[in-house]
Scaffold this motif. Structure first.
Motif, PDB file in Angstrom:
ATOM      1  N   LYS A  70     -75.123 -35.889  51.604  1.00 11.05           N
ATOM      2  CA  LYS A  70     -76.023 -36.370  52.659  1.00 11.05           C
ATOM      3  C   LYS A  70     -76.224 -35.361  53.789  1.00 11.05           C
ATOM      4  CE  LYS A  70     -75.320 -41.295  51.994  1.00 11.05           C
ATOM      5  NZ  LYS A  70     -75.017 -42.565  52.666  1.00 11.05           N
ATOM      6  N   ASN A  71     -75.769 -34.134  53.613  1.00  8.78           N
ATOM      7  CA  ASN A  71     -75.892 -33.147  54.693  1.00  8.78           C
ATOM      8  C   ASN A  71     -77.338 -32.904  55.118  1.00  8.78           C
ATOM      9  OD1 ASN A  71     -73.153 -32.906  54.853  1.00  8.78           O
ATOM     10  ND2 ASN A  71     -73.052 -30.868  53.951  1.00  8.78           N
ATOM     11  N   LYS A  72     -78.261 -32.953  54.183  1.00 13.65           N
ATOM     12  CA  LYS A  72     -79.678 -32.735  54.522  1.00 13.65           C
ATOM     13  C   LYS A  72     -80.152 -33.818  55.487  1.00 13.65           C
ATOM     14  CE  LYS A  72     -84.030 -31.528  52.308  1.00 13.65           C
ATOM     15  NZ  LYS A  72     -84.715 -31.288  51.035  1.00 13.65           N
ATOM     16  N   GLU A  73     -79.809 -35.057  55.202  1.00 14.01           N
ATOM     17  CA  GLU A  73     -80.149 -36.184  56.078  1.00 14.01           C
ATOM     18  C   GLU A  73     -79.406 -36.082  57.414  1.00 14.01           C
ATOM     19  OE1 GLU A  73     -79.083 -40.928  56.117  1.00 14.01           O
ATOM     20  OE2 GLU A  73     -79.490 -39.988  54.182  1.00 14.01           O
ATOM     21  N   HIS A  74     -78.122 -35.742  57.347  1.00 11.17           N
ATOM     22  CA  HIS A  74     -77.332 -35.596  58.579  1.00 11.17           C
ATOM     23  C   HIS A  74     -77.914 -34.488  59.467  1.00 11.17           C
ATOM     24  CE1 HIS A  74     -74.527 -38.437  57.050  1.00 11.17           C
ATOM     25  NE2 HIS A  74     -73.849 -37.611  56.271  1.00 11.17           N
ATOM     26  N   ALA A  75     -78.392 -33.425  58.861  1.00 15.86           N
ATOM     27  CA  ALA A  75     -78.945 -32.312  59.641  1.00 15.86           C
ATOM     28  C   ALA A  75     -80.099 -32.774  60.518  1.00 15.86           C
ATOM     29  CB  ALA A  75     -79.397 -31.183  58.713  1.00 15.86           C
ATOM     30  N   VAL A  76     -80.979 -33.587  59.969  1.00 19.84           N
ATOM     31  CA  VAL A  76     -82.120 -34.104  60.743  1.00 19.84           C
ATOM     32  C   VAL A  76     -81.631 -34.967  61.897  1.00 19.84           C
ATOM     33  CG1 VAL A  76     -84.143 -35.631  60.653  1.00 19.84           C
ATOM     34  CG2 VAL A  76     -83.713 -34.015  58.789  1.00 19.84           C
ATOM     35  N   ASN A  77     -80.720 -35.891  61.612  1.00 22.75           N
ATOM     36  CA  ASN A  77     -80.259 -36.829  62.633  1.00 22.75           C
ATOM     37  C   ASN A  77     -79.414 -36.159  63.706  1.00 22.75           C
ATOM     38  OD1 ASN A  77     -81.607 -38.858  61.246  1.00 22.75           O
ATOM     39  ND2 ASN A  77     -79.815 -39.386  60.028  1.00 22.75           N
ATOM     40  N   ILE A  78     -78.561 -35.222  63.310  1.00 18.72           N
ATOM     41  CA  ILE A  78     -77.752 -34.490  64.294  1.00 18.72           C
ATOM     42  C   ILE A  78     -78.651 -33.628  65.165  1.00 18.72           C
ATOM     43  CG2 ILE A  78     -76.008 -32.684  64.559  1.00 18.72           C
ATOM     44  CD1 ILE A  78     -74.667 -33.913  62.002  1.00 18.72           C
ATOM     45  N   THR A  79     -79.642 -32.994  64.555  1.00 16.62           N
ATOM     46  CA  THR A  79     -80.587 -32.189  65.335  1.00 16.62           C
ATOM     47  C   THR A  79     -81.275 -33.041  66.390  1.00 16.62           C
ATOM     48  OG1 THR A  79     -80.965 -30.612  63.557  1.00 16.62           O
ATOM     49  CG2 THR A  79     -82.715 -30.818  65.204  1.00 16.62           C
TER      50      THR A  79
END
Length: 113
Positions: A70-79
């Protein structure tokens, strides 16, 4: 166990007073972990630049017991979280994910494996 570390050239007084609590709640929800396992660290005011510019910037480190799916999804949300809470433009910070195995993390003298 998730660790959320923010290194930013913002001065301490530019970090919202409740940022640690906001970040802890956000990370717990985002990574689906209990809040009491989340570690948040903020390193404010080091000398930093991205490229040749020392405009506000950051380096974000996320360590978690996960396979990284889920890192791709996490990247958007953390950004979005970092940009909105610290007011650092999304093109002025990188996020580094470290995906750990249960054998690599311990609490109370025992690994999570």
């Amino acid at each position: 166990m998730p660790t959320f570390a923010v290194y930013t050239n913002l001065s301490k007084d530019k970090i919202p007073k409740d940022f640690l609590q906001q970040a802890c709640a956000f990370v717990a929800k985002e990574l689906d972990k209990p809040e009491h396992y989340v570690i948040v660290r903020v390193h404010a005011d080091p000398m930093m630049c991205i490229g040749m510019s020392s405009d506000p910037c950051a380096s974000i480190e996320v360590k978690n017991i996960t396979d990284g799916a889920k890192n791709k999804e996490h990247a958007v949300n953390i950004t979005n979280f970092v940009e909105s809470t610290l007011n650092i433009p999304k093109d002025r910070f990188f996020i580094t994910f470290t995906n750990l195995r249960k054998e690599e993390v311990a609490l109370n003298g025992k690994t999570f494996a």
